[in-house]
Design an enzyme around this catalytic site. Structure first.
Site, mmCIF file in Angstrom:
data_model
loop_
_atom_site.group_PDB
_atom_site.id
_atom_site.type_symbol
_atom_site.label_atom_id
_atom_site.label_comp_id
_atom_site.label_asym_id
_atom_site.label_seq_id
_atom_site.Cartn_x
_atom_site.Cartn_y
_atom_site.Cartn_z
ATOM 1 N N GLY A 206 49.523 -7.157 34.380
ATOM 2 C CA GLY A 206 48.747 -7.207 35.628
ATOM 3 C C GLY A 206 47.783 -8.382 35.653
ATOM 4 N N ARG B 281 46.028 -11.121 39.267
ATOM 5 C CA ARG B 281 44.800 -10.990 40.088
ATOM 6 C C ARG B 281 43.716 -10.315 39.255
ATOM 7 N NH1 ARG B 281 45.641 -6.927 43.919
ATOM 8 N NH2 ARG B 281 47.707 -6.321 43.228
ATOM 9 N N TYR C 109 43.745 9.370 38.221
ATOM 10 C CA TYR C 109 43.282 8.120 37.584
ATOM 11 C C TYR C 109 42.402 8.424 36.365
ATOM 12 C CZ TYR C 109 41.027 3.449 37.490
ATOM 13 O OH TYR C 109 40.540 2.214 37.137
ATOM 14 N N ALA D 89 44.522 9.798 33.529
ATOM 15 C CA ALA D 89 45.313 8.742 32.891
ATOM 16 C C ALA D 89 44.430 7.851 32.021
ATOM 17 C CB ALA D 89 46.022 7.903 33.958
ATOM 18 N N LYS D 90 43.251 7.488 32.547
ATOM 19 C CA LYS D 90 42.370 6.583 31.799
ATOM 20 C C LYS D 90 41.740 7.290 30.599
ATOM 21 C CE LYS D 90 42.743 2.791 34.329
ATOM 22 N NZ LYS D 90 43.382 1.580 33.756
#
Ligand code: NAP
Length: 247
Positions: free
Chosen positions: A12, A15, A155, A158-159
């Site tokens: 990723g 950006r 989120y 997952a984190k």
């Protein structure tokens, strides 16, 4: 040049935070694989910037939430750069919704990218790192994974999972001189946080430094964790959040 003669993968990296990490690693001498998903134009611009500054980089398009992409990414780095010393699992996305209304699809998509993706890339990268008896893995988590955040159950889970993966892998491979650490950014100015609406003011009020962070402020910490100089840091999570979670 702390990373001279080393090769790195940043997922990723077209950006935002990933771009800044790729630039920071390249500035330290690393040859960088700039992974992207959709924005090939931006990834090529990152590669061009690195090359113009005298560095070395290659773009690699691939959705890291998909099985098989991690192995291709590692093979590409080894083929182009002759080795692999540094992996930064940065690619991530959120699909926010209160849990009561959250669809299976939104849960699964965030898990696939933010947790399964890093799992697969760690596994693939370990083969050359174990052989070389050296490696640095840095996982980009989030303060949401440390303290939770309403509307981000997928989120945050997952984190938080990524932090468990970090701590466990750190213990599994430390004897081979491979370290695994995480960073937990707070509010950082990127596309991901461009449309927060009224939630932005509430977040800002919770930051002792009184401002969002920049991608470069995350990248400088990641570049240190990725360097030989961070040799006795292992299994740690460093919050880069202007003090948000420290008090
Ligand atoms: P961003 O500006 O939205 O950029 C996301 C990057 O991830 C882009 O380069 C994008 O590539 C790439 N990407 C998205 N899906 C991908 C996939 N399936 N496979 C490969 N690459 C993919 O995000 P950001 O704010 O820089 O966030 C970077 C990381 O920091 C994420 O893990 C995020 O969770 C974490 N984080 C961010 C903040 C924040 O405040 N911004 C706070 C805490 C943690 P394309 O351009 O090709 O689409």
């Amino acid at each position: 040049m702390r990373l001279a003669d080393q090769a790195a993968i940043v997922t990723g990296a077209s950006r935002g935070i990933g771009r800044a990490i790729a630039m920071a690693l390249a500035a330290e001498g690393a040859r960088v694989v700039v992974n992207y998903h959709r924005r090939e134009d931006l990834a090529v611009a990152v590669v061009d910037s690195i090359r113009q500054a005298g560095g070395s980089a290659e773009p690699f398009g691939g959705d890291v939430s998909q099985s098989g992409v991690a192995e291709s990414l590692v093979a590409f780095a080894q083929e182009r750069f002759g080795g692999l010393q540094v992996v930064v699992n940065n690619a991530g996305a959120a699909r926010d919704q209160l849990l009561l209304k959250m669809s299976d699809e939104d849960w699964r998509a965030v898990m696939d990218l933010d947790l399964d993706g890093p799992f697969r890339l760690c596994r693939a990268a370990l083969r050359p790192m174990l052989r070389a008896r050296y490696g640095r893995i840095v996982n980009v988590s989030s303060v949401a994974g440390v303290v939770g955040n309403p509307g981000q159950a997928n989120y945050a889970a997952a984190k938080a999972g990524l932090l468990g993966l970090t701590r466990t892998l750190a213990k599994e491979v430390a004897s081979r001189n491979i370290t695994v650490n995480a960073v937990a950014p707070g509010l950082i100015e990127t596309d991901m946080t461009a449309d927060l609406g009224p939630a932005r003011d509430a977040l800002l009020a919770a930051i002792p430094l009184g401002r969002p962070g920049t991608p470069e402020e995350v990248a400088s910490v990641v570049a240190f964790l990725a360097s030989p100089q961070a040799s006795y840091l292992n299994g740690q999570t460093i919050a880069i959040d202007g003090g948000m979670t420290s008090c």
